[in-house]
Design an enzyme around this catalytic site. Structure first.
Site, PDB file in Angstrom:
ATOM      1  N   GLY A 220       0.812  -1.210   0.000  1.00 52.26           N
ATOM      2  CA  GLY A 220       0.000   0.000   0.000  1.00 52.26           C
ATOM      3  C   GLY A 220       0.843   1.256   0.000  1.00 52.26           C
ATOM      4  O   GLY A 220       1.712   1.433   0.855  1.00 52.26           O
TER       5      GLY A 220
ATOM      6  N   GLY B  82      -0.352   4.429   0.327  1.00 50.93           N
ATOM      7  CA  GLY B  82      -1.110   5.556   0.851  1.00 50.93           C
ATOM      8  C   GLY B  82      -0.348   6.278   1.944  1.00 50.93           C
ATOM      9  O   GLY B  82       0.874   6.137   2.081  1.00 50.93           O
ATOM     10  N   PHE B  83      -1.074   7.046   2.747  1.00 50.69           N
ATOM     11  CA  PHE B  83      -0.426   7.825   3.801  1.00 50.69           C
ATOM     12  C   PHE B  83       0.378   6.935   4.746  1.00 50.69           C
ATOM     13  O   PHE B  83       1.522   7.236   5.094  1.00 50.69           O
ATOM     14  CB  PHE B  83      -1.485   8.586   4.607  1.00 50.69           C
TER      15      PHE B  83
ATOM     16  N   VAL C 197      -1.527  -7.491  -5.010  1.00 54.88           N
ATOM     17  CA  VAL C 197      -1.368  -8.551  -4.023  1.00 54.88           C
ATOM     18  C   VAL C 197      -2.609  -9.436  -4.016  1.00 54.88           C
ATOM     19  O   VAL C 197      -3.743  -8.954  -4.007  1.00 54.88           O
ATOM     20  CB  VAL C 197      -1.119  -7.964  -2.617  1.00 54.88           C
TER      21      VAL C 197
ATOM     22  N   GLU D  11     -18.691  17.719   2.050  1.00 55.58           N
ATOM     23  CA  GLU D  11     -17.797  18.468   1.168  1.00 55.58           C
ATOM     24  C   GLU D  11     -18.235  18.358  -0.286  1.00 55.58           C
ATOM     25  O   GLU D  11     -18.178  19.345  -1.041  1.00 55.58           O
ATOM     26  CB  GLU D  11     -16.368  17.979   1.367  1.00 55.58           C
TER      27      GLU D  11
ATOM     28  N   ASP E  43      -6.198   2.797   7.836  1.00 55.51           N
ATOM     29  CA  ASP E  43      -7.636   2.477   7.895  1.00 55.51           C
ATOM     30  C   ASP E  43      -7.887   0.989   8.093  1.00 55.51           C
ATOM     31  O   ASP E  43      -8.984   0.598   8.513  1.00 55.51           O
ATOM     32  CB  ASP E  43      -8.326   2.929   6.603  1.00 55.51           C
TER      33      ASP E  43
ATOM     34  N   ALA F 135      -6.264  10.675   7.720  1.00 57.13           N
ATOM     35  CA  ALA F 135      -4.908  10.755   7.179  1.00 57.13           C
ATOM     36  C   ALA F 135      -3.890  10.939   8.298  1.00 57.13           C
ATOM     37  O   ALA F 135      -2.797  10.348   8.267  1.00 57.13           O
ATOM     38  CB  ALA F 135      -4.823  11.910   6.178  1.00 57.13           C
TER      39      ALA F 135
END
Length: 419
Positions: free
Chosen positions: A18, A20-21, A86, A176, A305, A321
């Site tokens: 991964g 991501g952050f 994966v 948003e 997450d 995040a």
């Protein structure tokens, strides 16, 4: 990927699934640790998810909020980035199985994040969610096409349907999106259309619970609702969705014809729990210990997450995040220590730096400890924070210029409809 006898190959291997952050933060924390680090991701880019809704509503372009993982890690020579999907993990052999090869590991960091949850319904193609750059591009196309088709139509009822936009879910993403779509319809598009007035667009935000933005104090939640309604958004709480069809949504036994239906109501973790042969919670999250390792698998870390970790107050660490970055940094540092034969002395503790959500131009809510901001001060604080956390200087400059231009002119420049 086969093991070889060179000195480089004999170094311990840390595989991070991964980009991501959480995954990026873990890799950066491992810089110079004396290990070979592999980042595996099915995409070649890292995405700044908090601003994806601005790509979906044409305020920003994709390159403003996403960057190649290779570019981010280019100065860290101990990192190899592999674009692979994966498929499973053989924890007994300590091997990650991908669509192309097998990769062995000494330590495994699983940071595969979350995706949309439709609570058992097959609604993904009817009500797209927003988690990736591809999602944002698809939503932007869907929104802009609705206005274009309304301009072409001679049927008033069809125009009304096409200009009805429903967002399901009153969390930060839903709020948003609703605010940004309202500004697109009310400020950006009206001068450019002649037959179907975009200002007639009906934007409906549906929330199954008693209030939107339930993670915020009630006062801020009420402010957000009032702000959305002032922008022309219909906010309906206590309204769970029963059915979704191609151009129709059923909620509370009422049918609403719609041109666009968007999903922001729920998420579930990636299937990593199945890969590791452990039992996740109802959202698929993997329970982890205070050191972020998976019980029974001391060399496997689950972060971001994907991880379910209860704080001292008994509440789960939020899927934000900020928490993903903190978990990634902790996991990377923990592995550094373990490579030296030591272990972390303290368990992971999430530092809550506040909660933010924007409702649109001049309107946002901020909760920082006892400090609460709304309106223009909240919006300005939200803007500065999000610009600061972008990956590089170029992105900060481009996003800041785009926002200033949009603020002054109302124009949203990324409105090309492409296939």
């Amino acid at each position: 990927m086969q093991q070889h006898g060179s000195a480089a190959e004999r170094k311990p291997r840390v595989v991070i699934i991964g980009g991501g952050f959480a995954g990026i933060a873990a890799a950066q924390a491992l810089a110079g640790a004396g290990a070979r680090i592999f980042i595996l991701d099915s995409n070649n880019h890292h995405c700044f998810q908090p601003l994806l809704y601005q790509v979906a509503t044409a305020a920003l372009a994709s390159p403003d909020v996403a960057w190649p993982i290779r570019h981010i890690m280019r100065r860290q020579k101990d990192v190899t980035v592999l674009m692979l999907t994966v498929e499973s993990v053989d924890a007994a052999r300590k091997v990650v199985k991908t669509d192309k090869c097998e990769i062995g590991y000494d330590f495994l960091v699983v940071a595969t994040g979350a995706t949309h949850s439709y609570f058992g319904h097959n609604w993904a193609s009817l009500a797209p969610g927003l988690k990736t750059i591809s999602d944002a591009a698809a939503i932007r196309r869907k929104l802009l096409l609705a206005f274009e088709r309304a301009e072409v139509s001679d049927d008033p009822l069809e125009r009304e349907r096409l200009l009805t936009i429903i967002i399901v879910g009153g969390g930060p993403t839903g709020v948003e999106l609703a605010g940004a779509i309202s500004e697109l319809a009310r400020r950006t598009l009206p001068p450019e259309f002649r037959r179907a007035d975009p200002r007639n667009a009906r934007i409906i935000l549906l929330e199954a619970g008693p209030r939107i933005l339930a993670s915020f104090p009630e006062r801020l939640s009420d402010y957000a609702r009032d702000s959305l309604e002032a922008k022309g958004v219909e906010v309906r709480t206590d309204t769970p969705v029963d059915q979704i069809f191609e151009d129709l949504l059923v909620a509370g036994e009422k049918q609403i014809l719609a041109g666009v239906i968007l999903w922001a109501a729920g998420v579930r973790a990636s299937p990593a729990a199945n890969w590791l042969g452990v039992e996740g919670d109802r959202m698929g999250r993997i329970p982890v210990g205070g050191d972020l390792t998976v019980p029974g698998l001391p060399d496997v870390y689950a972060i971001g997450d994907l991880a379910l970790l209860l704080g001292p107050d008994g509440a789960a660490v939020p899927a934000l995040a900020a928490s993903a970055k903190q978990m990634g940094k902790y996991a990377g540092r923990a592995i550094r220590l373990r490579l030296k034969g030591r272990f972390p002395r303290k368990p992971f503790r999430y530092r809550d730096y506040g909660n933010l959500a924007t409702i649109g131009r001049n309107s946002a809510i901020v909760k920082l400890g006892r400090l609460e901001l709304t309106g223009f001060p909240g919006w300005l604080f939200w803007s500065v924070v999000h610009i600061y956390f972008l990956v590089n200087l170029r992105s900060r400059i481009f996003v800041a210029i785009s926002w200033i231009a949009t603020y002054l002119t109302g124009n949203r420049g990324s409105r090309l409809i492409t296939r």
